[in-house]
Design a protein around this motif. Sequence first.
Motif, PDB file in Angstrom:
ATOM      1  N   ASP A  94       0.806  -1.218   0.000  1.00 23.19           N
ATOM      2  CA  ASP A  94       0.000   0.000   0.000  1.00 23.19           C
ATOM      3  C   ASP A  94       0.842   1.272   0.000  1.00 23.19           C
ATOM      4  OD1 ASP A  94       1.035  -0.024   2.541  1.00 23.19           O
ATOM      5  OD2 ASP A  94      -0.894  -0.186   3.587  1.00 23.19           O
ATOM      6  N   GLY A  95       2.163   1.116  -0.153  1.00 20.64           N
ATOM      7  CA  GLY A  95       3.050   2.271  -0.241  1.00 20.64           C
ATOM      8  C   GLY A  95       3.515   2.833   1.082  1.00 20.64           C
ATOM      9  N   ARG A  96       3.131   2.193   2.187  1.00 23.95           N
ATOM     10  CA  ARG A  96       3.508   2.693   3.500  1.00 23.95           C
ATOM     11  C   ARG A  96       4.784   2.025   4.006  1.00 23.95           C
ATOM     12  NH1 ARG A  96      -2.358   2.860   6.671  1.00 23.95           N
ATOM     13  NH2 ARG A  96      -3.432   4.212   5.154  1.00 23.95           N
ATOM     14  N   GLU A  97       5.343   2.630   5.050  1.00 26.26           N
ATOM     15  CA  GLU A  97       6.541   2.069   5.664  1.00 26.26           C
ATOM     16  C   GLU A  97       6.184   0.963   6.644  1.00 26.26           C
ATOM     17  OE1 GLU A  97       9.202   4.719   7.580  1.00 26.26           O
ATOM     18  OE2 GLU A  97       9.734   5.817   5.758  1.00 26.26           O
ATOM     19  N   ALA A  98       7.068  -0.034   6.701  1.00 27.04           N
ATOM     20  CA  ALA A  98       7.001  -1.062   7.732  1.00 27.04           C
ATOM     21  C   ALA A  98       8.440  -1.433   8.059  1.00 27.04           C
ATOM     22  CB  ALA A  98       6.201  -2.270   7.272  1.00 27.04           C
ATOM     23  N   TYR A  99       8.621  -2.224   9.110  1.00 33.98           N
ATOM     24  CA  TYR A  99       9.972  -2.457   9.619  1.00 33.98           C
ATOM     25  C   TYR A  99      10.215  -3.946   9.823  1.00 33.98           C
ATOM     26  CZ  TYR A  99       8.969   2.416  10.301  1.00 33.98           C
ATOM     27  OH  TYR A  99       8.580   3.708  10.061  1.00 33.98           O
ATOM     28  N   SER A 100      11.420  -4.369   9.507  1.00 30.35           N
ATOM     29  CA  SER A 100      11.758  -5.790   9.542  1.00 30.35           C
ATOM     30  C   SER A 100      13.194  -5.965   9.998  1.00 30.35           C
ATOM     31  CB  SER A 100      11.582  -6.394   8.144  1.00 30.35           C
ATOM     32  OG  SER A 100      12.049  -7.724   8.102  1.00 30.35           O
ATOM     33  N   ARG A 101      13.478  -7.146  10.579  1.00 29.67           N
ATOM     34  CA  ARG A 101      14.845  -7.516  10.945  1.00 29.67           C
ATOM     35  C   ARG A 101      15.480  -8.427   9.891  1.00 29.67           C
ATOM     36  NH1 ARG A 101      17.620  -5.351  15.354  1.00 29.67           N
ATOM     37  NH2 ARG A 101      18.658  -7.361  15.582  1.00 29.67           N
ATOM     38  N   ASP A 102      14.709  -8.823   8.874  1.00 30.53           N
ATOM     39  CA  ASP A 102      15.217  -9.741   7.859  1.00 30.53           C
ATOM     40  C   ASP A 102      16.013  -8.967   6.816  1.00 30.53           C
ATOM     41  OD1 ASP A 102      15.746 -11.782   6.127  1.00 30.53           O
ATOM     42  OD2 ASP A 102      13.648 -12.176   5.582  1.00 30.53           O
ATOM     43  N   GLY A 103      17.305  -9.260   6.722  1.00 28.24           N
ATOM     44  CA  GLY A 103      18.175  -8.543   5.796  1.00 28.24           C
ATOM     45  C   GLY A 103      18.603  -9.352   4.589  1.00 28.24           C
ATOM     46  N   GLY A 104      17.799 -10.318   4.177  1.00 33.02           N
ATOM     47  CA  GLY A 104      18.110 -11.069   2.959  1.00 33.02           C
ATOM     48  C   GLY A 104      17.622 -10.289   1.753  1.00 33.02           C
ATOM     49  N   PHE A 105      18.524  -9.513   1.100  1.00 34.55           N
ATOM     50  CA  PHE A 105      18.131  -8.628   0.019  1.00 34.55           C
ATOM     51  C   PHE A 105      18.492  -9.237  -1.342  1.00 34.55           C
ATOM     52  CE2 PHE A 105      19.085  -4.825   3.031  1.00 34.55           C
ATOM     53  CZ  PHE A 105      17.963  -5.156   3.774  1.00 34.55           C
ATOM     54  N   VAL A 106      17.765  -8.809  -2.374  1.00 36.95           N
ATOM     55  CA  VAL A 106      18.070  -9.156  -3.762  1.00 36.95           C
ATOM     56  C   VAL A 106      17.836  -7.911  -4.604  1.00 36.95           C
ATOM     57  CG1 VAL A 106      17.521 -11.613  -3.553  1.00 36.95           C
ATOM     58  CG2 VAL A 106      15.717  -9.996  -4.161  1.00 36.95           C
ATOM     59  N   ALA A 107      18.510  -7.842  -5.746  1.00 38.70           N
ATOM     60  CA  ALA A 107      18.287  -6.747  -6.694  1.00 38.70           C
ATOM     61  C   ALA A 107      17.438  -7.284  -7.843  1.00 38.70           C
ATOM     62  CB  ALA A 107      19.613  -6.206  -7.213  1.00 38.70           C
ATOM     63  N   ASP A 108      16.296  -6.616  -8.111  1.00 43.25           N
ATOM     64  CA  ASP A 108      15.420  -7.070  -9.204  1.00 43.25           C
ATOM     65  C   ASP A 108      16.040  -6.683 -10.548  1.00 43.25           C
ATOM     66  OD1 ASP A 108      14.880  -4.387  -9.688  1.00 43.25           O
ATOM     67  OD2 ASP A 108      12.867  -4.434  -8.841  1.00 43.25           O
ATOM     68  N   PRO A 109      15.445  -7.076 -11.690  1.00 43.24           N
ATOM     69  CA  PRO A 109      16.034  -6.758 -13.005  1.00 43.24           C
ATOM     70  C   PRO A 109      16.249  -5.266 -13.241  1.00 43.24           C
ATOM     71  CG  PRO A 109      14.370  -8.465 -13.235  1.00 43.24           C
ATOM     72  CD  PRO A 109      14.292  -7.990 -11.814  1.00 43.24           C
ATOM     73  N   ASN A 110      15.496  -4.416 -12.540  1.00 41.02           N
ATOM     74  CA  ASN A 110      15.675  -2.962 -12.690  1.00 41.02           C
ATOM     75  C   ASN A 110      16.694  -2.397 -11.713  1.00 41.02           C
ATOM     76  OD1 ASN A 110      13.664  -2.792 -14.725  1.00 41.02           O
ATOM     77  ND2 ASN A 110      12.068  -2.811 -13.146  1.00 41.02           N
ATOM     78  N   GLY A 111      17.286  -3.270 -10.877  1.00 42.92           N
ATOM     79  CA  GLY A 111      18.296  -2.816  -9.936  1.00 42.92           C
ATOM     80  C   GLY A 111      17.754  -2.370  -8.600  1.00 42.92           C
TER      81      GLY A 111
END
Length: 246
Positions: A94-111
């Motif tokens: 919905d475009g709002r902020e939320a917070y997480s401790r999970d730091g498993g990141f990936v870069a999508d095809p657009n970076g």
Amino acid sequence: MDRMIYLAMTGAKHVMTQQATTSQNLANVHTNGYKADQVSFRALPVVGDGAPTRTYVVDNTIGHDLSQGSLQQTGNDTDFALGTPGFFTVQTADGREAYSRDGGFVADPNGMLRTRSGLPILGDGGPITVPTGSSVVIGPDGTVVTTPTSGADRTPQIAGQLKLVNPGERAVYKGEDGLFRLNAGGNATASDDVKVVSGALEGSNVNAVESLVQMISHARQFDLNVKLMQTSDQNEQKASQILALS
């Protein structure tokens, strides 16, 4: 007799609710960054004539355990953990902020940097985008640095700054999606006290052994309440028989 049946019934019902919460914790014992839900019973007075001293119990979710989970070194350049209290900031559907401790990141095809569930990672100015074909390094303060992996120019460049927040344990609640949000609504302010650990993921802080013991305790409490209902019913039948004989 009716009061005893009611009290035992509500007790059994709320033990089942507690068991569901414990089961949820056990199901996420291997979920990165998961924080265990905590529940307890609280006493409430019975409202009605002739029952000013009677009470019954209900299940009450008292919050969540934000203690640090174990840090697991993965060697993956896009895995990050927090070594201090605080959260990464993500953008929900919905475009709002939320917070997480999970730091498993990936870069999508657009970076664009995203969580593995597809949520954009937010920086101070919005979602963070990195150039394609670049390695990503995040400093302890959340600075995102990219370095081209091909070509003659291998100069590192700053792609953004992660929005790291630490609003405090009592200031947030955990939603059904597992993400945290502010109790008062709105967005948390960035904090310089939150530190990032590269090449690692934070494991769940659920204690599997303790949760299993709680499951056994819940089962015994449920059986006890069922036996109380059965005993109350038997006593009522016996009383009816005595009254019929008299």
